[in-house]
Design a protein around this motif. Structure first.
Motif, PDB file in Angstrom:
ATOM      1  N   UNK A  89       0.832  -1.201   0.000  1.00  3.39           N
ATOM      2  CA  UNK A  89       0.000   0.000   0.000  1.00  3.39           C
ATOM      3  C   UNK A  89       0.870   1.256   0.000  1.00  3.39           C
ATOM      4  N   UNK A  90       1.906   1.266   0.820  1.00  7.39           N
ATOM      5  CA  UNK A  90       2.801   2.421   0.884  1.00  7.39           C
ATOM      6  C   UNK A  90       3.473   2.674  -0.464  1.00  7.39           C
ATOM      7  N   UNK A  91       3.883   1.611  -1.137  1.00  9.16           N
ATOM      8  CA  UNK A  91       4.523   1.750  -2.447  1.00  9.16           C
ATOM      9  C   UNK A  91       3.565   2.375  -3.454  1.00  9.16           C
ATOM     10  N   UNK A  92       2.324   1.929  -3.454  1.00  9.77           N
ATOM     11  CA  UNK A  92       1.328   2.500  -4.370  1.00  9.77           C
ATOM     12  C   UNK A  92       1.152   3.990  -4.114  1.00  9.77           C
ATOM     13  N   UNK A  93       1.144   4.374  -2.840  1.00 15.62           N
ATOM     14  CA  UNK A  93       1.006   5.786  -2.493  1.00 15.62           C
ATOM     15  C   UNK A  93       2.217   6.576  -2.971  1.00 15.62           C
ATOM     16  N   UNK A  94       3.405   6.027  -2.800  1.00 15.97           N
ATOM     17  CA  UNK A  94       4.623   6.718  -3.239  1.00 15.97           C
ATOM     18  C   UNK A  94       4.646   6.888  -4.754  1.00 15.97           C
ATOM     19  N   UNK A  95       4.108   5.923  -5.469  1.00 19.62           N
ATOM     20  CA  UNK A  95       4.090   5.976  -6.930  1.00 19.62           C
ATOM     21  C   UNK A  95       2.932   6.819  -7.468  1.00 19.62           C
ATOM     22  N   UNK A  96       2.038   7.242  -6.574  1.00 17.03           N
ATOM     23  CA  UNK A  96       0.905   8.063  -6.984  1.00 17.03           C
ATOM     24  C   UNK A  96      -0.187   7.298  -7.712  1.00 17.03           C
ATOM     25  N   UNK A  97      -0.277   5.990  -7.477  1.00 16.74           N
ATOM     26  CA  UNK A  97      -1.260   5.181  -8.196  1.00 16.74           C
ATOM     27  C   UNK A  97      -2.228   4.454  -7.250  1.00 16.74           C
ATOM     28  N   UNK A  98      -2.220   4.824  -5.979  1.00 16.07           N
ATOM     29  CA  UNK A  98      -3.098   4.132  -5.033  1.00 16.07           C
ATOM     30  C   UNK A  98      -4.565   4.269  -5.413  1.00 16.07           C
ATOM     31  N   UNK A  99      -4.976   5.473  -5.833  1.00 12.23           N
ATOM     32  CA  UNK A  99      -6.390   5.700  -6.131  1.00 12.23           C
ATOM     33  C   UNK A  99      -6.852   4.964  -7.383  1.00 12.23           C
ATOM     34  N   UNK A 100      -5.901   4.542  -8.198  1.00 17.51           N
ATOM     35  CA  UNK A 100      -6.267   3.824  -9.430  1.00 17.51           C
ATOM     36  C   UNK A 100      -5.982   2.330  -9.301  1.00 17.51           C
ATOM     37  N   UNK A 101      -5.956   1.827  -8.075  1.00 19.46           N
ATOM     38  CA  UNK A 101      -5.609   0.427  -7.858  1.00 19.46           C
ATOM     39  C   UNK A 101      -6.634  -0.255  -6.955  1.00 19.46           C
ATOM     40  N   UNK A 102      -7.224  -1.309  -7.467  1.00 16.37           N
ATOM     41  CA  UNK A 102      -8.099  -2.171  -6.676  1.00 16.37           C
ATOM     42  C   UNK A 102      -7.228  -3.214  -5.982  1.00 16.37           C
ATOM     43  N   UNK A 103      -7.293  -3.254  -4.655  1.00 16.94           N
ATOM     44  CA  UNK A 103      -6.566  -4.261  -3.880  1.00 16.94           C
ATOM     45  C   UNK A 103      -7.574  -5.203  -3.246  1.00 16.94           C
ATOM     46  N   UNK A 104      -7.332  -6.483  -3.398  1.00 16.06           N
ATOM     47  CA  UNK A 104      -8.126  -7.482  -2.700  1.00 16.06           C
ATOM     48  C   UNK A 104      -7.186  -8.319  -1.846  1.00 16.06           C
ATOM     49  N   UNK A 105      -7.593  -8.533  -0.606  1.00 13.67           N
ATOM     50  CA  UNK A 105      -6.831  -9.392   0.305  1.00 13.67           C
ATOM     51  C   UNK A 105      -7.715 -10.533   0.772  1.00 13.67           C
ATOM     52  N   UNK A 106      -7.169 -11.771   0.729  1.00 13.10           N
ATOM     53  CA  UNK A 106      -7.939 -12.938   1.141  1.00 13.10           C
ATOM     54  C   UNK A 106      -6.990 -14.075   1.513  1.00 13.10           C
ATOM     55  N   UNK A 107      -7.545 -15.275   1.667  1.00 12.51           N
ATOM     56  CA  UNK A 107      -6.764 -16.476   1.966  1.00 12.51           C
ATOM     57  C   UNK A 107      -7.212 -17.600   1.055  1.00 12.51           C
ATOM     58  N   UNK A 108      -6.315 -18.548   0.787  1.00 14.00           N
ATOM     59  CA  UNK A 108      -6.632 -19.612  -0.179  1.00 14.00           C
ATOM     60  C   UNK A 108      -7.565 -20.672   0.386  1.00 14.00           C
ATOM     61  N   UNK A 109      -7.676 -20.753   1.701  1.00 16.63           N
ATOM     62  CA  UNK A 109      -8.605 -21.675   2.368  1.00 16.63           C
ATOM     63  C   UNK A 109      -8.595 -21.329   3.848  1.00 16.63           C
ATOM     64  N   UNK A 110      -9.282 -22.139   4.663  1.00 19.79           N
ATOM     65  CA  UNK A 110      -9.364 -21.851   6.087  1.00 19.79           C
ATOM     66  C   UNK A 110      -8.074 -22.137   6.832  1.00 19.79           C
ATOM     67  N   UNK A 111      -8.104 -21.836   8.136  1.00 20.17           N
ATOM     68  CA  UNK A 111      -6.940 -22.040   8.988  1.00 20.17           C
ATOM     69  C   UNK A 111      -6.611 -23.505   9.179  1.00 20.17           C
ATOM     70  N   UNK A 112      -5.405 -23.757   9.657  1.00 24.06           N
ATOM     71  CA  UNK A 112      -4.848 -25.109   9.686  1.00 24.06           C
ATOM     72  C   UNK A 112      -5.433 -25.976  10.799  1.00 24.06           C
TER      73      UNK A 112
END
Length: 473
Positions: free
Chosen positions: A271-294
């Motif tokens: 996220x910080x890198x996107x802000x430094x590059x000036x492209x945060x507002x033009x970037x969709x970020x999705x965060x998730x997990x590939x399956x449940x916990x172990x």
């Protein structure tokens, strides 16, 4: 004199038109897409989903800045088929890879979300665990739409944080600093560094970055600086992997917390890198997990942190604890901050959603099971909904399956076992099997599961494992 003025005005007019065109083109650049997928991260192992013992400020901030989904599902209850679903937009009744099986892989005819976005002018990069094709096969990342790849081709290779090599595109890069039990390069850090380099290099054009990070999947090991904040805060428990060659921890709870925190720090750095590059507002970020916990040998660890709470089961089961995952979408100025959605979504929705974002076409002649969730993300238009969500795990004669239809959830752990039925609205923990009281509902959902299943591909047994750490012998 008048002629000179006319020429000057003409030049200035053309220059102004050119600059306006360039500005408009920049303003209309297609959105970047970053999909960050943790490995074996439980539904409640981050703060915004209820975690209290492990600190995840950057992931929590991502949720505060965007939309948190409470009924989002992985493609399957284990990693390899879940990734196949993500890539193809097809649930496990249709997608090519339906089990954790080294011989199941994508073929040339299997079109991926990376290929869809590449055809729309996107630079594409994959960083981390792949699991859908190894060297010499048509399923490797550079053959499936990715311009750049750094990571581990086989999922078993991605179990290790100090492997003997890493793949960069088609090159096997040896890591002698990790041989002879040395811990020179923590591979998640290298993967993360290459992901950030890809973002920097492609910041002036639309890009798709698939950050398939391997944290916090066991083996249990992380650099000391990530463990230090938790040292002495939890009961000291030795947690080891019974398989030979795997690193365990004498202070397993502390180590696992440190692994999750390191993942969180990497999210923050993106996220910080996107802000430094000036492209945060033009970037969709999705965060998730590939399956449940172990579960399994690490169940006590997951239980200590309430990692799947309040859900039943864990990775490897068709219960909610194996399938339901954290899912956060952030896009400043497009997705309203601090919002929550209870829309039932799954990994197979990502391909049509990303195609919608990029104004790209989904693969022709392919049955896509997903539905674009862009209307929900933007709060505009009419959101289509699934009639049902379906999962199966098929490996040889072994098959388990599950289906969600509205508030009802059917689970069949093996084909020779009875179907269990739960009402998730009333019983999210799947504690009361209501199958005997609702035979018509069971019948309806059984028929839906049968319709959702197609015969799996007949994979030849071609893999020749290599006897180097990270591959099975």
């Amino acid at each position: 004199m008048l002629r000179r003025c006319f020429v000057l005005l003409t030049v200035l007019s053309c220059l102004n038109l050119f600059l306006t065109t360039v500005t408009r083109a920049a303003d209309q650049q297609k959105p970047n897409i970053i999909f960050i997928m943790a490995d074996d991260l439980g539904y409640a192992e981050v703060g915004c989903y209820g975690q209290t013992k492990i600190k995840t400020p950057h992931i929590d901030q991502l949720a505060a800045d965007g939309m948190k989904f409470t009924q989002a599902y992985a493609g399957c209850m284990v990693c390899q088929p879940s990734r196949s679903v993500l890539m193809t937009g097809q649930h496990t009744g249709h997608t090519a890879v339906r089990a954790n099986d080294l011989n199941q892989l994508l073929y040339e005819e299997d079109k991926t979300v990376a290929e869809v976005l590449k055809s729309a002018g996107y630079a594409t990069g994959c960083f981390g665990k792949w699991g859908l094709g190894y060297e010499g096969t048509p399923g490797r990342p550079n053959q499936k739409g990715f311009d750049q790849f750094t990571g581990q081709l086989l999922q078993v290779h991605a179990h290790f944080y100090y492997p003997f090599w890493i793949w960069r595109n088609e090159e096997k890069v040896m890591l002698p600093e990790n041989e002879n039990n040395q811990r020179g390069t923590y591979i998640q850090d290298l993967i993360h560094a290459d992901a950030k380099s890809f973002i920097r290099q492609n910041s002036k054009q639309p890009f798709f970055a698939y950050l398939s990070y391997i944290l916090p999947h066991v083996e249990l090991v992380v650099p000391e600086e990530s463990e230090r904040p938790y040292r002495g805060k939890f009961p000291k428990r030795e947690i080891k992997d019974p398989r030979p060659g795997y690193i365990g921890s004498e202070d397993g709870l502390t180590t696992f917390a440190g692994m999750v925190s390191r993942l969180d720090a990497h999210v923050g750095e993106v996220v910080k890198l996107l802000e430094e590059l000036g492209i945060r507002d033009n970037t969709l970020i999705i965060f998730t997990s590939d399956n449940g916990g172990q579960g399994g040998n690490w169940k006590e660890m997951t239980d200590f942190f309430d990692g799947n709470a309040p859900l039943k089961g864990h990775k490897g089961t068709m219960y909610e604890g194996g399938l339901r995952v954290p899912f956060i979408a952030s896009w400043p100025g497009k997705i309203a901050p601090g919002t929550t959605s209870d829309l039932q979504i799954a990994f197979w929705d990502m391909l049509p959603t990303f195609a919608d974002v990029a104004h790209a076409k989904v693969p022709a002649g392919v049955d896509i099971d997903g539905i674009s969730i862009l209307p929900t993300l933007l709060g505009k238009g009419t959101q289509k909904k699934h009639d049902y969500l379906y999962w199966e795990y098929t490996k040889g004669t072994i098959r388990s399956r599950a289906l969600r239809m509205g508030d009802w959830k059917a689970v069949q752990n093996r084909m020779n076992r009875p179907i269990e039925l739960y009402n998730l609205k009333q019983d999210v923990g799947e504690t009361k099997d209501l199958a005997s009281q609702n035979p018509e509902q069971v019948k309806q959902m059984t028929e839906a599961m049968q319709q959702a299943h197609t015969e799996p591909r007949d994979f030849p047994q071609t893999l020749k494992p290599v006897g180097i750490k990270g591959y099975v012998k």
